[in-house]
Scaffold this motif. Structure first.
Motif, PDB file in Angstrom:
ATOM      1  N   LEU A 129       1.383  -1.079  -0.009  1.00  0.00           N
ATOM      2  CA  LEU A 129      -0.108  -0.331   0.220  1.00  0.00           C
ATOM      3  C   LEU A 129       0.814   0.717  -0.175  1.00  0.00           C
ATOM      4  O   LEU A 129       1.546   1.188   0.778  1.00  0.00           O
ATOM      5  CB  LEU A 129      -1.201  -0.288   1.427  1.00  0.00           C
ATOM      6  N   ALA A 130       0.493   2.055  -0.988  1.00  0.00           N
ATOM      7  CA  ALA A 130       1.281   3.598  -1.430  1.00  0.00           C
ATOM      8  C   ALA A 130       1.247   4.733  -1.194  1.00  0.00           C
ATOM      9  O   ALA A 130      -0.600   4.357  -1.640  1.00  0.00           O
ATOM     10  CB  ALA A 130       2.379   2.644  -2.334  1.00  0.00           C
ATOM     11  N   GLY A 131       1.090   5.299  -1.132  1.00  0.00           N
ATOM     12  CA  GLY A 131       0.241   6.836  -1.276  1.00  0.00           C
ATOM     13  C   GLY A 131       1.019   8.072  -1.065  1.00  0.00           C
ATOM     14  O   GLY A 131       2.026   8.567  -0.216  1.00  0.00           O
ATOM     15  N   PHE A 132       0.894   9.379  -1.111  1.00  0.00           N
ATOM     16  CA  PHE A 132       1.557  10.425  -1.676  1.00  0.00           C
ATOM     17  C   PHE A 132       0.406  11.887  -0.861  1.00  0.00           C
ATOM     18  O   PHE A 132      -0.456  11.640  -1.057  1.00  0.00           O
ATOM     19  CB  PHE A 132       1.924  10.854  -3.213  1.00  0.00           C
ATOM     20  N   SER A 133       0.969  12.080   0.585  1.00  0.00           N
ATOM     21  CA  SER A 133       0.520  13.005   0.913  1.00  0.00           C
ATOM     22  C   SER A 133      -0.615  13.052   1.019  1.00  0.00           C
ATOM     23  O   SER A 133      -0.713  11.928   2.116  1.00  0.00           O
ATOM     24  CB  SER A 133       0.341  14.632  -0.179  1.00  0.00           C
ATOM     25  N   GLN A 134      -2.245  13.317   0.945  1.00  0.00           N
ATOM     26  CA  GLN A 134      -2.771  13.027   1.624  1.00  0.00           C
ATOM     27  C   GLN A 134      -3.590  11.056   1.334  1.00  0.00           C
ATOM     28  O   GLN A 134      -4.200  10.376   2.223  1.00  0.00           O
ATOM     29  CB  GLN A 134      -4.336  13.498   0.889  1.00  0.00           C
ATOM     30  N   GLY A 135      -2.946  10.844  -0.119  1.00  0.00           N
ATOM     31  CA  GLY A 135      -3.373   8.915  -0.254  1.00  0.00           C
ATOM     32  C   GLY A 135      -2.732   8.203   0.806  1.00  0.00           C
ATOM     33  O   GLY A 135      -2.249   7.840   1.425  1.00  0.00           O
ATOM     34  N   THR A 149       4.083  12.641   3.834  1.00  0.00           N
ATOM     35  CA  THR A 149       2.863  12.569   4.405  1.00  0.00           C
ATOM     36  C   THR A 149       3.260  12.983   5.861  1.00  0.00           C
ATOM     37  O   THR A 149       3.845  12.747   6.909  1.00  0.00           O
ATOM     38  CB  THR A 149       1.653  11.914   4.168  1.00  0.00           C
ATOM     39  N   TYR A 150       1.991  12.523   7.071  1.00  0.00           N
ATOM     40  CA  TYR A 150       1.320  12.678   8.470  1.00  0.00           C
ATOM     41  C   TYR A 150       0.781  11.099   8.907  1.00  0.00           C
ATOM     42  O   TYR A 150       0.149  10.821   7.634  1.00  0.00           O
ATOM     43  CB  TYR A 150       1.196  13.654   9.022  1.00  0.00           C
ATOM     44  N   LEU A 151       0.331  11.138   9.940  1.00  0.00           N
ATOM     45  CA  LEU A 151      -0.338   9.673  10.647  1.00  0.00           C
ATOM     46  C   LEU A 151      -1.871  10.596  11.053  1.00  0.00           C
ATOM     47  O   LEU A 151      -1.654  11.238  11.940  1.00  0.00           O
ATOM     48  CB  LEU A 151       0.466   9.175  11.355  1.00  0.00           C
ATOM     49  N   PRO A 152      -2.662  10.823  10.684  1.00  0.00           N
ATOM     50  CA  PRO A 152      -3.888  11.142  11.311  1.00  0.00           C
ATOM     51  C   PRO A 152      -4.802  11.113  11.974  1.00  0.00           C
ATOM     52  O   PRO A 152      -4.156   8.971  12.107  1.00  0.00           O
ATOM     53  CB  PRO A 152      -4.461  11.331  10.009  1.00  0.00           C
ATOM     54  N   ILE A 153      -5.486  11.087  12.418  1.00  0.00           N
ATOM     55  CA  ILE A 153      -6.476  10.309  13.948  1.00  0.00           C
ATOM     56  C   ILE A 153      -5.403   9.718  14.490  1.00  0.00           C
ATOM     57  O   ILE A 153      -6.088   8.401  14.718  1.00  0.00           O
ATOM     58  CB  ILE A 153      -7.779   9.946  13.517  1.00  0.00           C
ATOM     59  N   ALA A 154      -4.251  10.278  15.105  1.00  0.00           N
ATOM     60  CA  ALA A 154      -3.113   9.095  16.034  1.00  0.00           C
ATOM     61  C   ALA A 154      -3.695   9.189  17.075  1.00  0.00           C
ATOM     62  O   ALA A 154      -3.131   8.682  17.916  1.00  0.00           O
ATOM     63  CB  ALA A 154      -1.776   9.932  15.262  1.00  0.00           C
ATOM     64  N   GLY A 155      -4.768  10.233  17.844  1.00  0.00           N
ATOM     65  CA  GLY A 155      -5.349   9.734  18.784  1.00  0.00           C
ATOM     66  C   GLY A 155      -5.796   9.011  19.158  1.00  0.00           C
ATOM     67  O   GLY A 155      -6.171   9.190  20.611  1.00  0.00           O
ATOM     68  N   SER A 156      -6.314   8.308  18.134  1.00  0.00           N
ATOM     69  CA  SER A 156      -6.924   6.731  18.603  1.00  0.00           C
ATOM     70  C   SER A 156      -6.259   5.992  18.660  1.00  0.00           C
ATOM     71  O   SER A 156      -6.402   4.524  19.400  1.00  0.00           O
ATOM     72  CB  SER A 156      -8.686   6.348  17.748  1.00  0.00           C
ATOM     73  N   LEU A 157      -5.233   5.860  18.421  1.00  0.00           N
ATOM     74  CA  LEU A 157      -3.735   4.636  18.719  1.00  0.00           C
ATOM     75  C   LEU A 157      -3.489   4.764  20.807  1.00  0.00           C
ATOM     76  O   LEU A 157      -3.929   6.207  21.000  1.00  0.00           O
ATOM     77  CB  LEU A 157      -2.968   5.007  17.895  1.00  0.00           C
ATOM     78  N   PRO A 158      -2.555   3.937  20.846  1.00  0.00           N
ATOM     79  CA  PRO A 158      -2.874   2.382  20.454  1.00  0.00           C
ATOM     80  C   PRO A 158      -3.837   2.233  20.248  1.00  0.00           C
ATOM     81  O   PRO A 158      -3.857   0.275  19.943  1.00  0.00           O
ATOM     82  CB  PRO A 158      -1.739   1.909  21.550  1.00  0.00           C
TER      83      PRO A 158
END
Length: 222
Positions: A114-120, A143-152
């Protein structure tokens, strides 16, 4: 079952044994990364099926509500705050459906990239950390990891075994490299096997980065 996204497919040889699902950035479409295939693929590799989905068309707040292809809404310049969690989660489901379709087509999860650029790339990371099945690897660019607050709490049972490649431009004005570094730190703390590269470029992809991705993929295709 989520709506299956429209995709473009390129097979590097008949009867491919591996899949690469590659997600474009905001306002682009599946055609955006088609040209990377001949630059990336090496003659010794097994057959790959590249799948380039088109993100849904939706209004994007930061662009004045103009409708464009986007994996989720961008609400303001501080992209790590005020996140469109519902949009991110919807895209996770839609991309997950593409991965599952590859399994039904005879390519098991351990042979899916699975690969992606920016939003992807953000959707790539958000999905990877929630995987209950393995993947061959995840490639997340600029890019960055969104909605990280629900981890772990939401960490998938197979997630920590998935190797991650992250590349970022040091002069990125769209997704600051600092956000990428923060996400790298989060993933490393969670125990992900992570490879990081920084490049002297803006919000883009460069030849050196493509070479590094190819080296990294080659290890996992061996």
């Amino acid at each position: 079952m989520p709506h299956v996204l429209e995709t473009i497919e390129i097979e590097t040889r008949p009867n491919p044994t591996h899949s690469v699902i590659w997600l474009h950035g905001l306002g682009a479409d599946g055609h955006d990364f088609e040209p990377i295939v001949p630059e990336l693929v090496r003659p010794t590799w097994p057959g790959l099926r590249f799948i380039f989905p088109h993100a849904p068309v939706r209004p994007v707040t930061i662009n004045g509500g103009v409708r464009m292809r986007a994996w989720y809404d961008i609400l303001g310049m501080e992209i790590a705050q005020r996140q469109d969690e519902a949009g991110v989660r919807q895209s996770i489901e839609q991309v997950q459906a593409l991965l599952e379709r590859e399994t039904t087509r005879g390519i098991p999860p351990a042979r899916q990239f699975l690969a992606g650029f920016s939003q992807g790339g953000a959707i790539t990371l958000a999905l990877t950390v929630r995987r209950n099945e393995t993947l061959a690897g995840a490639i997340a660019l600029s890019t960055y990891l969104p909605i990280a607050g629900s981890l772990p709490a939401e960490l998938g049972s197979a997630a920590r075994g998935i190797p991650v490649f992250m590349g970022h431009g040091a002069m990125d004005p769209v997704v600051p490299q600092g956000l990428g570094l923060m996400s790298r730190g989060t993933l490393t703390q969670l125990g992900f096997p992570l490879t990081w590269h920084s490049y002297p470029m803006p919000h883009s992809v460069c030849a050196e980065e493509i070479r590094h991705i190819a080296d990294w993929m080659e290890e996992r295709l061996a």
